[in-house]
Design a protein around this motif. Structure first.
Motif, short mmCIF file in Angstrom:
data_model
loop_
_atom_site.label_atom_id
_atom_site.label_comp_id
_atom_site.label_asym_id
_atom_site.label_seq_id
_atom_site.Cartn_x
_atom_site.Cartn_y
_atom_site.Cartn_z
N GLY A 184 -19.98 -135.84 -4.38
CA GLY A 184 -21.44 -135.38 -4.94
C GLY A 184 -21.90 -135.46 -6.04
N PHE A 185 -22.93 -134.41 -6.42
CA PHE A 185 -23.49 -135.04 -8.25
C PHE A 185 -23.02 -133.32 -8.90
CE2 PHE A 185 -25.99 -133.82 -11.51
CZ PHE A 185 -26.34 -134.98 -12.29
N ASN A 186 -22.26 -133.26 -9.92
CA ASN A 186 -21.90 -132.52 -11.09
C ASN A 186 -22.93 -132.24 -11.67
OD1 ASN A 186 -20.37 -131.29 -13.17
ND2 ASN A 186 -20.03 -132.99 -13.94
N SER A 187 -23.73 -131.24 -10.87
CA SER A 187 -24.56 -130.36 -11.40
C SER A 187 -24.46 -129.52 -12.93
CB SER A 187 -25.74 -129.89 -10.51
OG SER A 187 -24.54 -129.00 -9.95
N PHE A 188 -22.60 -129.15 -12.57
CA PHE A 188 -23.13 -127.98 -13.27
C PHE A 188 -22.58 -128.71 -15.41
CE2 PHE A 188 -20.19 -126.62 -9.74
CZ PHE A 188 -20.88 -125.07 -9.72
N GLY A 189 -22.68 -129.81 -14.99
CA GLY A 189 -22.29 -130.91 -16.00
C GLY A 189 -23.51 -130.79 -16.85
N LEU A 190 -24.38 -130.01 -16.72
CA LEU A 190 -25.85 -129.92 -17.68
C LEU A 190 -25.69 -128.94 -18.22
CD1 LEU A 190 -28.80 -131.13 -14.59
CD2 LEU A 190 -27.83 -132.14 -16.60
N TYR A 191 -24.92 -128.37 -17.96
CA TYR A 191 -24.88 -126.98 -19.15
C TYR A 191 -23.33 -126.71 -19.38
CZ TYR A 191 -23.25 -123.73 -14.77
OH TYR A 191 -22.83 -123.51 -13.23
N GLN A 192 -22.19 -126.82 -18.07
CA GLN A 192 -20.86 -126.97 -19.24
C GLN A 192 -20.82 -126.98 -20.55
OE1 GLN A 192 -18.67 -128.93 -16.54
NE2 GLN A 192 -18.26 -126.71 -15.18
N GLY A 193 -21.21 -128.56 -20.80
CA GLY A 193 -20.66 -128.72 -22.28
C GLY A 193 -22.00 -128.40 -23.06
N GLY A 194 -22.89 -128.12 -22.28
CA GLY A 194 -24.38 -127.68 -22.64
C GLY A 194 -24.68 -127.24 -24.77
N ILE A 195 -25.58 -126.35 -24.48
CA ILE A 195 -25.00 -126.05 -26.13
C ILE A 195 -24.29 -125.11 -26.50
CG2 ILE A 195 -26.74 -124.20 -27.47
CD1 ILE A 195 -29.20 -125.14 -25.64
N ALA A 196 -23.65 -125.43 -27.61
CA ALA A 196 -22.52 -124.83 -28.28
C ALA A 196 -22.80 -124.87 -29.78
CB ALA A 196 -21.66 -125.68 -27.91
N LEU A 197 -21.92 -123.95 -30.41
CA LEU A 197 -21.30 -123.72 -31.88
C LEU A 197 -20.49 -124.88 -32.60
CD1 LEU A 197 -23.09 -122.41 -35.13
CD2 LEU A 197 -22.17 -120.70 -33.55
N SER A 198 -20.99 -125.59 -32.72
CA SER A 198 -19.40 -125.74 -34.00
C SER A 198 -19.32 -125.24 -35.28
CB SER A 198 -18.90 -127.22 -33.73
OG SER A 198 -19.53 -127.77 -32.40
N ILE A 199 -17.76 -124.96 -35.13
CA ILE A 199 -17.62 -125.36 -36.80
C ILE A 199 -16.33 -126.14 -37.28
CG2 ILE A 199 -16.24 -124.00 -36.09
CD1 ILE A 199 -16.57 -122.25 -38.94
N ARG A 200 -16.16 -126.70 -37.91
CA ARG A 200 -15.18 -127.80 -38.82
C ARG A 200 -14.92 -128.29 -39.76
NH1 ARG A 200 -19.40 -130.91 -36.65
NH2 ARG A 200 -18.87 -130.76 -34.03
N TYR A 201 -13.43 -128.23 -40.06
CA TYR A 201 -13.06 -127.93 -41.51
C TYR A 201 -13.02 -129.92 -41.72
CZ TYR A 201 -9.56 -129.14 -44.72
OH TYR A 201 -8.90 -129.18 -46.17
#
Length: 155
Positions: free
Chosen positions: A136-153
């Protein structure tokens, strides 16, 4: 599963061969991910490995074009970026399902004057979803990686 992990390790190793600058950190949204960025000239390679929705594993890599925002006068630097790549993963405990697809990314980042980076982005991963009932179509992929906040060194 083995092939997927080997692919993710090979991709991460290939990115690590290049010289600085690099960044490593976390990405939190609809799940938790380890994030690695590697500069490729004026652009970057962005690799994520994590737990989408806290019930599976996923890896994605995107090549991102960086566009400086020079009109915002701050002590650090602002950029917005957009990119495309690929990814895949699996989820479920009793009934394991998998997916692969095209990953996109668009976001904005702030590089502090000390070695730290903060960003917010949207990274959908769309494509086929494989399960016991078929494909089927991976509809979860639209929000699973979705909007996220990242903090990196940065190093």
């Amino acid at each position: 599963m083995k092939k997927f992990i080997i692919f993710a390790i090979a991709l991460f190793t290939a990115a690590a061969v290049y010289a600085q600058p690099r960044a490593i950190g976390g990405r939190i949204g609809y799940g938790l991910e380890l994030n690695y960025q590697h500069s490729l000239g004026s652009n970057m390679l962005d690799i994520d490995f994590g737990l989408p929705g806290f019930y599976g594993i996923e890896a994605a890599a995107t090549y991102d074009w960086i566009f400086p925002i020079s009109s915002w006068q701050e002590k650090g630097t602002w950029n917005w970026y957009a990119g495309v790549g690929a990814g895949g993963g699996m989820y479920g405990f009793n009934n394991v399902s998998g997916y692969v697809g095209v990953a996109g990314r668009i976001g904005v980042e702030y590089n502090f004057w000390f070695p730290m980076n903060l960003s917010i982005d949207w990274r959908p991963l769309i494509g086929p979803h494989f399960h016991n009932g078929g494909v089927g179509f991976n509809s979860f992929g639209l929000y699973q990686g979705g909007i996220a906040l990242s903090i990196r060194y940065l190093f």
